[in-house]
Design a protein around this motif. Structure first.
Motif, PDB file in Angstrom:
ATOM      1  N   CYS A  87       0.850  -1.192   0.000  1.00  0.00           N
ATOM      2  CA  CYS A  87       0.000   0.000   0.000  1.00  0.00           C
ATOM      3  C   CYS A  87       0.888   1.246   0.000  1.00  0.00           C
ATOM      4  O   CYS A  87       1.972   1.251   0.589  1.00  0.00           O
ATOM      5  CB  CYS A  87      -0.864  -0.046   1.261  1.00  0.00           C
ATOM      6  N   ASP A  88       0.421   2.300  -0.639  1.00  0.00           N
ATOM      7  CA  ASP A  88       1.146   3.570  -0.693  1.00  0.00           C
ATOM      8  C   ASP A  88       1.206   4.213   0.710  1.00  0.00           C
ATOM      9  O   ASP A  88       0.461   3.810   1.607  1.00  0.00           O
ATOM     10  CB  ASP A  88       0.398   4.520  -1.647  1.00  0.00           C
ATOM     11  N   ASN A 102       1.697   8.142   2.924  1.00  0.00           N
ATOM     12  CA  ASN A 102       1.547   9.595   2.805  1.00  0.00           C
ATOM     13  C   ASN A 102       2.911  10.250   2.620  1.00  0.00           C
ATOM     14  O   ASN A 102       3.894   9.808   3.209  1.00  0.00           O
ATOM     15  CB  ASN A 102       0.913  10.174   4.074  1.00  0.00           C
ATOM     16  N   SER A 138      -1.236   5.133   3.568  1.00  0.00           N
ATOM     17  CA  SER A 138      -2.197   6.044   2.939  1.00  0.00           C
ATOM     18  C   SER A 138      -3.604   5.439   2.993  1.00  0.00           C
ATOM     19  O   SER A 138      -3.839   4.343   2.496  1.00  0.00           O
ATOM     20  CB  SER A 138      -1.795   6.281   1.485  1.00  0.00           C
ATOM     21  N   LEU A 139      -4.530   6.185   3.601  1.00  0.00           N
ATOM     22  CA  LEU A 139      -5.879   5.633   3.768  1.00  0.00           C
ATOM     23  C   LEU A 139      -6.619   5.525   2.441  1.00  0.00           C
ATOM     24  O   LEU A 139      -7.406   4.599   2.239  1.00  0.00           O
ATOM     25  CB  LEU A 139      -6.666   6.476   4.770  1.00  0.00           C
ATOM     26  N   ASN A 140      -6.347   6.480   1.545  1.00  0.00           N
ATOM     27  CA  ASN A 140      -7.003   6.416   0.228  1.00  0.00           C
ATOM     28  C   ASN A 140      -6.598   5.153  -0.511  1.00  0.00           C
ATOM     29  O   ASN A 140      -7.443   4.437  -1.051  1.00  0.00           O
ATOM     30  CB  ASN A 140      -6.618   7.632  -0.623  1.00  0.00           C
ATOM     31  N   ASP A 141      -5.287   4.904  -0.527  1.00  0.00           N
ATOM     32  CA  ASP A 141      -4.815   3.714  -1.240  1.00  0.00           C
ATOM     33  C   ASP A 141      -5.252   2.444  -0.514  1.00  0.00           C
ATOM     34  O   ASP A 141      -5.564   1.433  -1.141  1.00  0.00           O
ATOM     35  CB  ASP A 141      -3.296   3.758  -1.404  1.00  0.00           C
ATOM     36  N   LYS A 197      -8.023   1.897   1.001  1.00  0.00           N
ATOM     37  CA  LYS A 197      -9.389   1.556   0.578  1.00  0.00           C
ATOM     38  C   LYS A 197      -9.384   0.880  -0.796  1.00  0.00           C
ATOM     39  O   LYS A 197     -10.152  -0.055  -1.035  1.00  0.00           O
ATOM     40  CB  LYS A 197     -10.254   2.822   0.537  1.00  0.00           C
ATOM     41  N   ASN A 198      -8.480   1.367  -1.684  1.00  0.00           N
ATOM     42  CA  ASN A 198      -8.389   0.770  -3.032  1.00  0.00           C
ATOM     43  C   ASN A 198      -7.891  -0.663  -3.017  1.00  0.00           C
ATOM     44  O   ASN A 198      -8.173  -1.441  -3.919  1.00  0.00           O
ATOM     45  CB  ASN A 198      -7.401   1.565  -3.903  1.00  0.00           C
ATOM     46  N   LYS A 199      -7.102  -0.992  -2.009  1.00  0.00           N
ATOM     47  CA  LYS A 199      -6.435  -2.296  -2.013  1.00  0.00           C
ATOM     48  C   LYS A 199      -7.273  -3.408  -1.365  1.00  0.00           C
ATOM     49  O   LYS A 199      -6.878  -4.572  -1.360  1.00  0.00           O
ATOM     50  CB  LYS A 199      -5.081  -2.183  -1.289  1.00  0.00           C
ATOM     51  N   GLU A 238      -9.650   6.181  11.712  1.00  0.00           N
ATOM     52  CA  GLU A 238     -10.074   5.882  10.341  1.00  0.00           C
ATOM     53  C   GLU A 238      -9.808   4.416   9.990  1.00  0.00           C
ATOM     54  O   GLU A 238     -10.634   3.767   9.352  1.00  0.00           O
ATOM     55  CB  GLU A 238      -9.328   6.785   9.348  1.00  0.00           C
ATOM     56  N   ILE A 259     -12.506   1.678   8.676  1.00  0.00           N
ATOM     57  CA  ILE A 259     -12.374   0.938   7.415  1.00  0.00           C
ATOM     58  C   ILE A 259     -12.402  -0.578   7.683  1.00  0.00           C
ATOM     59  O   ILE A 259     -13.078  -1.331   6.988  1.00  0.00           O
ATOM     60  CB  ILE A 259     -11.049   1.324   6.693  1.00  0.00           C
TER      61      ILE A 259
END
Ligand SMILES: *Cc1c(COP(=O)(O)O)cnc(C)c1O
Length: 363
Positions: A102-103, A105, A112-115, A117-119, A141, A145
């Protein structure tokens, strides 16, 4: 010489206590199991305010045993930040699960929370937030998730002993927290050592069984376990050092403040983003800088030791190249970060000297 780490100086500052504790373990032949191991487990659980602490042989084993104790089904995936020490990924692979990188920040280097979620896929079994450099990830967060997707949280707390977020200590947010007491960590033994902590008694029992040959008594083995134990000498040393940990973390915070004050105007450097509401353990103080390798060499010539944590992103290591999970952002970060000396062995005056050298390099 401004050293990156000075374990001998730390030893001298607590020599009498340490020497006595080592003597006591030897006098009692309490080498494996026994009262010193039991005492440290109680001491550390109390310090963290958690129900269970299981001493194991090292931090990598702590992660591996924790995963096994959680019982991942076949084809499970575990999401790991691409910027971490190799153990985070290694433990997942050794447990038979698949690592999904995962990426992180760019400002605080945490997952990174955005990444994240994608993973997440239908095979995602767990997330492994790594509280890298001593700063706790955004656990509010991450818990949200994880709950939404019904996945476990395994905290890699190897760099964050004593860090606090919303009044709770690192390692106590997820299903399990995994610690390393490698000598150079903020709480370090005099050899390899580690621990698993959890509020879940069932997971604790399972982890304890796995780490000690799956046995309930000497020759009664109810599952296939392994040998990964915290020994008495290390436990006794850790109980002594634990009493000094908060003072050491406070000192690290004081030095970090000094770095931030003296480097904040240097436009060639990016300082780490600090969450002011939590207590950072400052295992490491990271800057991102221009001409990193030249700066490191210059500092070395000026008798200042530095480090790089880590020079190669996990998906770029040879061990994981065939996963084809390269994350450009993390690879770029790894080529620009530099770890400045921080620790209880240093004074504010020495930090000032490091900052003056850095500022003079760029002027
Ligand atoms: C040190 C470390 C570990 C592993 O600990 P060992 O005791 O060396 O096995 C795991 N994760 C991170 C982030 C670490 O820094």
């Amino acid at each position: 010489m401004i050293k990156f780490l000075d374990l001998h100086k730390q030893y001298l500052s607590i020599k009498d206590e340490i020497d006595q504790s080592i003597k006591a373990v030897i006098n009692n032949s309490s080498f494996i199991g026994g009262s010193y191991k039991d005492k440290f487990e109680v001491d550390f659980a109390r310090y963290l305010d958690v129900n269970n602490c299981i001493g194991v042989a090292n931090g990598t084993d702590a992660l591996e045993i924790a995963i096994e104790a959680l019982g991942p089904p076949l084809n499970s995936e575990i999401i790991v930040p691409a910027n971490s020490y190799i153990s985070s990924a290694e433990a997942v692979s050794r447990s038979g699960c698949k690592v999904i990188f995962c990426d992180v920040n760019e400002d605080d280097y945490l997952i990174s929370l955005n990444d994240l979620k994608n993973k997440i896929t239908e095979n995602t079994f767990a997330i492994m937030p790594v509280h890298l450099y001593g700063q706790i990830c955004d656990m509010d967060e991450i818990i949200k998730i994880a709950k939404e997707s019904n996945i476990k949280i395994i905290e890699d707390t190897a760099q964050a002993h004593g860090a606090i977020y919303n009044g709770k200590k690192a390692g106590t947010f997820g299903d399990v927290g995994c610690f390393s007491f490698y000598p150079g960590k903020n709480l370090g033994a005099y050899g390899d050592a580690g621990a698993i902590i959890t509020n879940n008694n069932e997971i604790a029992d399972k982890a304890r069984l796995i780490s000690n040959h799956g046995r309930t008594s000497k020759y009664n083995h109810i599952i296939k376990g392994r040998n990964s134990r915290l020994d008495g000498l290390q436990a006794a040393i850790l109980s002594v050092k634990l009493k000094h940990l908060d003072k050491w973390i406070d000192h690290r915070n004081k030095l970090a403040k000094q770095y931030i004050k003296l480097l904040t105007e240097n436009l060639h450097i990016t300082l780490p983003k600090i969450n002011e509401l939590s207590r950072h353990a400052f295992h490491l103080f990271i800057i991102r800088c221009e001409e990193r390798d030249k700066l490191q060499k210059f500092l070395k010539q000026n008798d200042i030791e530095t480090g790089i944590h880590y020079p190669i992103a996990l998906p770029d290591t040879r061990a994981y190249l065939n996963y084809n999970q390269k994350i450009d952002n993390v690879s770029n970060i790894c080529s620009r970060i530099l770890s400045l000396p921080i620790g209880e062995h240093l004074t504010e005056a020495q930090i000032e000297k490091v900052c003056m050298s850095i500022n003079s390099f760029y002027s």
